[in-house]
Design a protein around this motif. Structure first.
Motif, mmCIF file in Angstrom:
data_model
loop_
_atom_site.group_PDB
_atom_site.id
_atom_site.type_symbol
_atom_site.label_atom_id
_atom_site.label_comp_id
_atom_site.label_asym_id
_atom_site.label_seq_id
_atom_site.Cartn_x
_atom_site.Cartn_y
_atom_site.Cartn_z
ATOM 1 N N CYS C 204 24.374 46.335 48.027
ATOM 2 C CA CYS C 204 25.229 45.617 47.073
ATOM 3 C C CYS C 204 24.389 44.709 46.185
ATOM 4 O O CYS C 204 23.517 43.990 46.653
ATOM 5 N N THR C 205 24.658 44.738 44.871
ATOM 6 C CA THR C 205 23.940 43.855 43.944
ATOM 7 C C THR C 205 24.870 42.777 43.382
ATOM 8 O O THR C 205 24.574 42.161 42.364
ATOM 9 N N PHE C 206 26.003 42.565 44.046
ATOM 10 C CA PHE C 206 26.911 41.478 43.680
ATOM 11 C C PHE C 206 27.387 41.597 42.239
ATOM 12 O O PHE C 206 27.279 40.661 41.458
ATOM 13 N N VAL C 207 27.907 42.757 41.900
ATOM 14 C CA VAL C 207 28.515 42.924 40.582
ATOM 15 C C VAL C 207 29.800 42.092 40.517
ATOM 16 O O VAL C 207 30.144 41.522 39.488
ATOM 17 N N GLY C 208 30.524 42.065 41.651
ATOM 18 C CA GLY C 208 31.724 41.244 41.730
ATOM 19 C C GLY C 208 33.001 41.930 41.250
ATOM 20 O O GLY C 208 34.075 41.344 41.301
ATOM 21 N N GLU C 209 32.882 43.194 40.797
ATOM 22 C CA GLU C 209 34.058 43.885 40.273
ATOM 23 C C GLU C 209 35.077 44.205 41.373
ATOM 24 O O GLU C 209 36.269 44.306 41.097
ATOM 25 N N CYS C 210 34.611 44.388 42.608
ATOM 26 C CA CYS C 210 35.526 44.711 43.702
ATOM 27 C C CYS C 210 36.549 43.585 43.869
ATOM 28 O O CYS C 210 37.743 43.828 44.020
ATOM 29 N N THR C 211 36.056 42.347 43.816
ATOM 30 C CA THR C 211 36.934 41.200 43.989
ATOM 31 C C THR C 211 37.941 41.112 42.854
ATOM 32 O O THR C 211 39.110 40.805 43.065
ATOM 33 N N ARG C 212 37.472 41.408 41.615
ATOM 34 C CA ARG C 212 38.377 41.345 40.469
ATOM 35 C C ARG C 212 39.437 42.447 40.543
ATOM 36 O O ARG C 212 40.552 42.273 40.093
ATOM 37 N N ALA C 213 39.057 43.598 41.120
ATOM 38 C CA ALA C 213 39.987 44.728 41.148
ATOM 39 C C ALA C 213 41.023 44.605 42.260
ATOM 40 O O ALA C 213 42.092 45.202 42.180
ATOM 41 N N CYS C 214 40.726 43.832 43.298
ATOM 42 C CA CYS C 214 41.592 43.825 44.483
ATOM 43 C C CYS C 214 42.989 43.312 44.161
ATOM 44 O O CYS C 214 43.155 42.205 43.657
ATOM 45 N N PRO C 215 44.021 44.120 44.460
ATOM 46 C CA PRO C 215 45.385 43.690 44.152
ATOM 47 C C PRO C 215 45.951 42.733 45.208
ATOM 48 O O PRO C 215 47.049 42.213 45.031
ATOM 49 N N LYS C 216 45.217 42.515 46.302
ATOM 50 C CA LYS C 216 45.739 41.671 47.375
ATOM 51 C C LYS C 216 44.961 40.371 47.540
ATOM 52 O O LYS C 216 45.100 39.689 48.552
ATOM 53 N N GLY C 217 44.088 40.061 46.582
ATOM 54 C CA GLY C 217 43.378 38.794 46.639
ATOM 55 C C GLY C 217 42.289 38.720 47.701
ATOM 56 O O GLY C 217 41.843 37.637 48.078
ATOM 57 N N VAL C 218 41.838 39.898 48.200
ATOM 58 C CA VAL C 218 40.710 39.898 49.126
ATOM 59 C C VAL C 218 39.442 39.700 48.286
ATOM 60 O O VAL C 218 39.402 40.074 47.127
ATOM 61 N N ASP C 219 38.420 39.112 48.879
ATOM 62 C CA ASP C 219 37.173 38.869 48.151
ATOM 63 C C ASP C 219 36.036 39.645 48.826
ATOM 64 O O ASP C 219 35.207 39.054 49.522
ATOM 65 N N PRO C 220 35.982 40.974 48.613
ATOM 66 C CA PRO C 220 34.935 41.751 49.295
ATOM 67 C C PRO C 220 33.531 41.310 48.872
ATOM 68 O O PRO C 220 32.626 41.244 49.708
ATOM 69 N N ALA C 221 33.355 40.964 47.587
ATOM 70 C CA ALA C 221 32.026 40.567 47.113
ATOM 71 C C ALA C 221 31.538 39.347 47.891
ATOM 72 O O ALA C 221 30.382 39.288 48.319
ATOM 73 N N GLY C 222 32.437 38.381 48.104
ATOM 74 C CA GLY C 222 32.071 37.197 48.876
ATOM 75 C C GLY C 222 31.764 37.562 50.320
ATOM 76 O O GLY C 222 30.796 37.064 50.903
ATOM 77 N N ALA C 223 32.572 38.471 50.897
ATOM 78 C CA ALA C 223 32.349 38.888 52.287
ATOM 79 C C ALA C 223 30.959 39.490 52.440
ATOM 80 O O ALA C 223 30.246 39.207 53.416
#
Lengths: 118, 150, 246
Positions: C204-223
Motif C-alpha cells: 500500500c502506498t497510502f493513496v487514500g481512495e479506499c477510505t473516500r470510496a467506502c459507503p460505510k465510513g470505514v477507514d481502510p487506509a488508516g487501518a
C-alpha cells in the motif's frame, strides 16, 4: 501469494517514515534560504567564515548527516513504488530496487565524504 | 462455468491511470515530491562541499545558485517540499494512534478526558504538534544560518 | 426538472461480443429513484437481458457496487437526481474482470478474505464460562472496521490493486484489523504472516481512495497505516530481543 515474508520491508518503511519526517521539518527552510532568498538578493548570504564555523561544528555535521541519509532513503522507497505503480513495471521490481536503494547508498557515502572534509 | 470465466473481460488499467482523476493526480504529485527531497539533499551537499573547499568555491556556489534556471528549479522544489510537509503532517495521525496513559487519564480533569475519544490524543492535536515542530525547526535553522553570517 | 434521464450502461455479452459496448436507456427521473431503480426499470420495461447484481437495495448487502459517472458507488444509495440532467454513465466496478454486463468476477476477493481469518480466533475456549465480555471502550476500538459490508468499492477505487492484483487489498486488511483490535480475539499472530507479506500491508502506498470510496465510513487506509506501524515496531523488537518470541 504465499512467498516467505521479506523481513526487510518493515525496516525500509520505518526508515522511509523517519526520513519523511526529517525531510518535512528541515529541507524546506534550507531550500528557501539558499535556493530562493539569498539568490534573489533580498538578504545577503552569510559570510564564509561564519558559515564555515557553523558547518564545521560536530553537532551540525551529525544532524546534517542523519537528515541526508534518511531523506535519501525516503526518496528511494517512495520513488521505487512511484515508478513500479506509475509506469506499471512490476516485473522490473528488482532492478528498480537496486537503482533506488543503491542510489541512496551512494548519496549517503557522498554525504559522509563531504561532511568529513569540511 | 469454466467456459464463462475464460471469456470474462479483463479491464486493463490505463497506462496513465494517475491522470484520470484529480485525487490520483494529487497522489502522484505527492509521491513525486520525493524527487525534490533528493534534489534538496544534493543541493545541500553541493553547498557543504563548496564550504569545505574554501571561500572561492563558496562564492562560486553562490553565483551558480543565482543562475535563473537554478532559482527556477529551487522555487519548484520549494513548492513540492512544502506540499510534502503539509501532506505528511496531515496524514500522520492516520498511522499513529497515541493513547493517553491510564494514570494520566485518572489525573486529568474530567472536562478534558471527555474530549479524548477512547482515551486517545485527538488527530488534530497530533497535526498541530507537527506544525509547531516545523516552525520551531525552521526558526532554529534560519536563526543559526543568519546569525553565522553577520 | 425533466421527467426522464439517460443511462449509458455498459453491456458485455461474452457469447457474442469481444469487448464491452455502451447501451443508451431513457428512464424516468424521480426524486426517490436510485441508479438501481433505473436499472430495474430497464430490466422490467426496456431490456430483460440486462444483468447486474443487487439484493437488499438498502446499502447493507454490498452486492450492487458499480462505477457511476466514474466513481465507485453503491447503485442503491446513489440517486439519479444527483446527476440530472444526465446522462449517467453506469459501468461495472473497475479492477475486476467483467463476467457479463455489470456483473464482475469477485473470486479474487473471496479467495483473499479468508486468508486474514476475519473471525474471532480463540486459543482458550471455555463455552461453559458464558459470553466473552467486553467494555464499551474495548468495543469502540474496532467498531468502525466492523461496518464493512464487503462491497469491494475500495478495491475498485484502489490503483495499487488495479496495477498489482496480488495486493491483499483494503477491505481484507481493514477486516483483519477489525479482529486484531477486538479484545476477545487471540488471532493477531495468526494473521501476521499474510499481513506482513510484501503483497500485504507493504504494497500500500497510502493513496487514500479506499477510505473516500467506502459507503460505510470505514477507514481502510488508516487501518493499513496503523498496521504498518504495529508490524514495524514488532520487527524492531524481534531484532533487538531475538529471544523474546512472538
Amino acid at each position: 501469494m504465499r512467498r516467505r515474508a521479506r523481513p526487510i520491508e518493515p525496516f525500509l518503511w520505518l526508515l522511509f517514515s523517519a526520513g519523511g519526517v526529517l525531510a518535512a521539518l528541515f529541507l524546506p527552510v534550507v531550500v528557501l534560504l539558499f535556493g530562493v532568498v539569498y539568490p534573489l538578493g533580498g538578504i545577503g548570504p552569510p559570510t564564509y567564515p561564519g558559515l564555515h564555523a557553523l558547518a564545521a561544528h560536530a553537532l551540525t555535521r551529525v544532524v546534517i548527516f542523519i537528515v541526508c541519509v534518511l531523506s535519501l532513503i525516503h526518496w528511494a522507497h517512495r520513488f521505487r513504488f512511484t515508478v513500479l505503480h506509475g509506469l506499471q513495471i512490476g516485473r522490473l521490481g528488482r532492478l528498480v530496487s537496486v537503482f533506488c536503494y543503491g542510489g541512496a547508498l551512494v548519496g549517503s557515502l557522498a554525504a559522509l565524504v563531504v561532511l568529513v572534509r569540511i | 462455468m469454466t467456459a464463462t470465466r475464460a471469456r470474462a473481460y479483463r479491464q486493463a488499467v490505463p497506462r496513465l491511470w494517475w491522470l484520470r482523476r484529480r485525487s490520483y493526480l494529487l497522489f502522484m504529485l505527492r509521491e513525486l515530491s520525493c524527487v525534490f527531497v533528493a534534489w534538496a539533499v544534493l543541493f545541500l551537499l553541493l553547498l557543504l562541499k563548496a564550504v569545505g573547499n574554501g571561500h572561492v568555491d563558496y562564492q562560486r556556489f553562490l553565483d551558480w545558485a543565482a543562475k535563473p534556471w537554478v532559482i527556477a528549479v529551487n522555487v519548484l522544489a520549494l513548492a513540492f517540499l512544502v506540499f510534502h510537509s503539509v501532506t505528511w503532517f496531515n496524514l500522520a495521525p492516520k498511522a499513529m494512534v497515541v493513547r493517553v496513559p491510564k494514570q494520566m487519564l485518572a489525573l486529568a480533569p474530567k472536562a478534558i478526558v471527555r474530549r479524548l475519544p477512547e482515551g486517545r490524543v485527538p488527530g488534530w492535536l497530533i497535526v498541530a504538534q507537527n506544525y509547531v515542530a516545523w516552525v520551531f525547526v525552521a526558526a532554529i535553522v534560519a536563526g543559526l544560518v543568519m546569525r553565522s553570517g553577520s | 426538472m425533466a421527467d426522464t434521464i439517460t443511462l449509458l450502461v455498459t453491456r458485455y455479452r461474452p457469447d457474442t461480443e469481444a469487448e464491452p459496448t455502451v447501451a443508451e436507456y431513457e428512464v424516468p427521473l424521480r426524486k426517490d429513484w436510485a441508479v438501481l431503480d433505473g436499472l430495474n426499470h430497464v430490466k422490467d420495461q426496456l431490456d430483460g437481458t440486462l444483468s447486474y447484481r443487487w439484493s437488499c437495495r438498502m446499502g447493507i448487502c454490498g452486492s450492487c457496487g458499480m462505477t457511476v459517472n466514474g466513481e465507485p458507488r453503491l447503485s442503491c444509495a446513489t440517486f439519479l437526481t444527483e446527476f440530472a440532467p444526465g446522462p449517467v454513465r453506469v459501468e461495472p466496478l473497475a479492477n475486476f474482470p467483467i463476467v457479463r454486463d455489470l456483473v464482475v468476477d469477485i473470486d479474487d476477493f473471496l479467495r483473499k478474505l479468508p486468508t486474514v481469518k476475519p473471525w474471532i480466533v480463540r486459543h482458550v475456549d471455555w463455552v461453559e464460562d458464558g459470553e466473552y465480555l467486553q467494555t464499551p471502550d474495548e468495543q469502540s476500538a474496532y467498531q468502525q472496521y466492523s461496518m464493512c459490508i464487503n462491497c469491494m468499492l475500495c478495491y475498485s477505487a484502489c490503483p495499487v490493486y488495479g496495477v498489482d492484483p496480488d495486493f491483499l487489498g483494503p477491505a481484507a486488511i481493514a477486516l483483519a484489523q477489525r479482529y486484531n483490535l477486538d479484545s476477545r480475539d487471540h488471532g493477531a499472530a495468526d494473521r501476521l504472516d499474510v499481513l506482513v507479506h510484501p503483497e500485504g500491508v507493504w504494497g500500500c502506498t497510502f493513496v487514500g481512495e479506499c477510505t473516500r470510496a467506502c459507503p460505510k465510513g470505514v477507514d481502510p487506509a488508516g487501518a493499513i497505516q496503523r498496521y504498518k506501524l504495529t508490524a514495524a515496531m514488532r520487527s524492531v523488537r524481534a531484532l533487538l530481543l531475538p529471544w523474546g518470541a512472538r
